[in-house]
Design a protein around this motif. Structure first.
Motif, PDB file in Angstrom:
ATOM      1  N   GLN A 136      17.044  19.233  18.877  1.00 65.08           N
ATOM      2  CA  GLN A 136      18.658  18.894  19.348  1.00 65.08           C
ATOM      3  C   GLN A 136      18.907  17.304  19.323  1.00 65.08           C
ATOM      4  O   GLN A 136      18.439  16.407  20.145  1.00 65.08           O
ATOM      5  CB  GLN A 136      18.292  19.270  21.019  1.00 65.08           C
ATOM      6  CG  GLN A 136      17.700  20.919  21.511  1.00 65.08           C
ATOM      7  CD  GLN A 136      18.723  22.436  20.160  1.00 65.08           C
ATOM      8  OE1 GLN A 136      19.800  22.181  19.867  1.00 65.08           O
ATOM      9  NE2 GLN A 136      18.062  22.003  19.206  1.00 65.08           N
ATOM     10  N   LYS A 137      20.466  16.921  19.168  1.00 60.97           N
ATOM     11  CA  LYS A 137      20.997  16.241  18.504  1.00 60.97           C
ATOM     12  C   LYS A 137      20.978  14.855  20.089  1.00 60.97           C
ATOM     13  O   LYS A 137      21.086  14.101  19.483  1.00 60.97           O
ATOM     14  CB  LYS A 137      22.532  16.311  18.405  1.00 60.97           C
ATOM     15  CG  LYS A 137      23.564  17.256  19.935  1.00 60.97           C
ATOM     16  CD  LYS A 137      24.543  16.880  19.168  1.00 60.97           C
ATOM     17  CE  LYS A 137      25.663  18.004  20.160  1.00 60.97           C
ATOM     18  NZ  LYS A 137      27.122  18.057  20.226  1.00 60.97           N
ATOM     19  N   ASP A 165      14.112   9.603  15.718  1.00 57.39           N
ATOM     20  CA  ASP A 165      14.918   8.208  16.011  1.00 57.39           C
ATOM     21  C   ASP A 165      14.115   7.284  15.822  1.00 57.39           C
ATOM     22  O   ASP A 165      14.951   6.459  15.435  1.00 57.39           O
ATOM     23  CB  ASP A 165      15.438   8.791  16.921  1.00 57.39           C
ATOM     24  CG  ASP A 165      16.094   9.879  17.146  1.00 57.39           C
ATOM     25  OD1 ASP A 165      17.156  10.390  16.896  1.00 57.39           O
ATOM     26  OD2 ASP A 165      15.251  10.891  17.835  1.00 57.39           O
ATOM     27  N   GLN A 221      22.635   7.853  22.977  1.00 61.83           N
ATOM     28  CA  GLN A 221      22.423   8.723  22.115  1.00 61.83           C
ATOM     29  C   GLN A 221      23.137   9.489  23.778  1.00 61.83           C
ATOM     30  O   GLN A 221      24.503  10.366  22.770  1.00 61.83           O
ATOM     31  CB  GLN A 221      21.307   9.547  21.906  1.00 61.83           C
ATOM     32  CG  GLN A 221      20.887   8.967  20.672  1.00 61.83           C
ATOM     33  CD  GLN A 221      21.462   9.862  19.208  1.00 61.83           C
ATOM     34  OE1 GLN A 221      21.974   8.616  18.757  1.00 61.83           O
ATOM     35  NE2 GLN A 221      21.529  10.394  19.261  1.00 61.83           N
ATOM     36  N   ASN A 225      27.042  11.113  22.826  1.00 61.36           N
ATOM     37  CA  ASN A 225      27.457  12.627  22.712  1.00 61.36           C
ATOM     38  C   ASN A 225      28.668  13.130  23.640  1.00 61.36           C
ATOM     39  O   ASN A 225      29.474  13.674  23.499  1.00 61.36           O
ATOM     40  CB  ASN A 225      25.488  13.814  23.106  1.00 61.36           C
ATOM     41  CG  ASN A 225      24.974  13.405  21.948  1.00 61.36           C
ATOM     42  OD1 ASN A 225      25.338  13.663  20.370  1.00 61.36           O
ATOM     43  ND2 ASN A 225      23.780  13.281  22.319  1.00 61.36           N
TER      44      ASN A 225
END
Length: 234
Positions: A136-137, A165, A221, A225
C-alpha cells in the motif's frame, strides 16, 4: 510517523533458507543472519515492535517487543510474512532467500551411484516481489541486493521491479563485508535515485543506519499521505 503509541510493527526477514533435497541434504547459502538481526535490534532500541521471520541461524535475540518466527524454506518464510505484512508500515527483506529449490523432494536418502548427478530445480517464491505487488502507498519496503558486477544497475533494477522504496547494495568486492562478517559496507539507494555510500562499519552500526533511513522515509511518506488526505477532505 504516527505517534509513539500508534506505531505499527516492523516486519524483518533474516538469515538463509534451506531447500530440502532429501531427508538429510538441502540447498542453502552462506548467510549468517547477522545483518537482519542487527536491523531488528536497532528498531527495538527505537521503541518499535518487531516481527522477525528468521531462517536457520546460530543467533539469539530476546526483547519484550520482539516476536521471532523460525522457518526453514522460502515457502515457509513467505507464508509466515503473509500474516503480518498487511499490519506493518515498514518491512525489511534482509533474508538471503534461495532463488531455486528442488523440483522434487526425495522421501528417502539418495544413494551414491555413478560419477555424475543431475538435480532439477524450479524457481522459488520471490518474497519481496510478491509483497511489492500488494504494498500500500503508506507502506515502506526495504530490500537487499548482493552483487558481483554491474552493481548499481542491478540494485536499481531490483528497486523498481520489486516495488521497493529503498535498496541496500552489498558488493562481494568489499573486504570485510557481506556473509559471515561482523562488519558490512553498504550503499543505500531510494526511489528518488538518492544514493549514499557508508564506510565499513560493524553490522550493529549498519543496522542503526538502515533503521534510521527507513524510519525517515516512512515519516515522509506518512506526512505526504496525510497532507493528501487532508486536501481531499477540505
Amino acid at each position: 510517523m504516527p505517534k509513539e503509541k500508534d506505531k505499527r510493527p516492523v516486519l524483518i526477514t533474516a538469515g538463509p533458507t534451506r531447500e530440502a533435497i532429501d531427508p538429510v541434504r538441502y540447498l542453502t547459502n552462506h548467510s549468517s543472519g547477522k545483518m537482519g538481526y542487527a536491523i531488528a535490534e536497532a528498531f527495538l532500541d527505537k521503541g518499535f515492535e518487531v516481527v522477525l521471520v528468521s531462517g536457520p541461524v546460530g543467533l539469539s535475540l530476546t526483547h519484550k517487543d520482539l516476536t521471532i518466527i523460525d522457518v526453514i524454506s522460502a515457502d515457509e518464510m513467505y507464508n509466515a510474512c503473509r500474516a503480518y505484512f498487511p499490519l506493518v508500515q515498514i518491512a525489511v527483506f534482509a533474508a538471503a532467500v534461495a532463488d531455486y529449490k528442488p523440483a522434487e523432494v526425495r522421501r528417502q536418502k539418495m544413494k551414491k551411484s555413478g560419477n555424475e548427478f543431475s538435480l532439477q530445480l524450479v524457481k522459488n517464491v520471490d518474497i519481496a516481489l510478491e509483497f511489492g505487488k500488494v504494498k500500500q502507498k503508506e507502506q515502506v519496503s526495504v530490500g537487499f541486493a548482493l552483487e558481483t558486477n554491474d552493481e548499481e544497475q542491478n540494485a536499481l533494477k531490483k528497486l523498481f521491479t520489486k516495488n521497493l522504496d529503498m535498496v541496500i547494495l552489498n558488493s562481494v568486492q568489499d573486504k570485510g563485508a557481506t556473509f559471515g562478517y561482523d562488519t558490512n559496507k553498504i550503499t543505500m539507494i531510494n526511489r528518488d535515485f538518492v544514493g549514499r555510500t557508508f564506510p565499513l562499519k560493524s553490522k550493529k552500526e549498519v543496522g542503526k543506519d538502515i533503521a534510521d533511513a527507513a524510519i525517515s522515509y516512512a515519516s515522509k511518506q506518512y506526512a505526504l499521505n496525510k497532507n493528501h488526505h487532508d486536501l481531499h477532505t477540505i
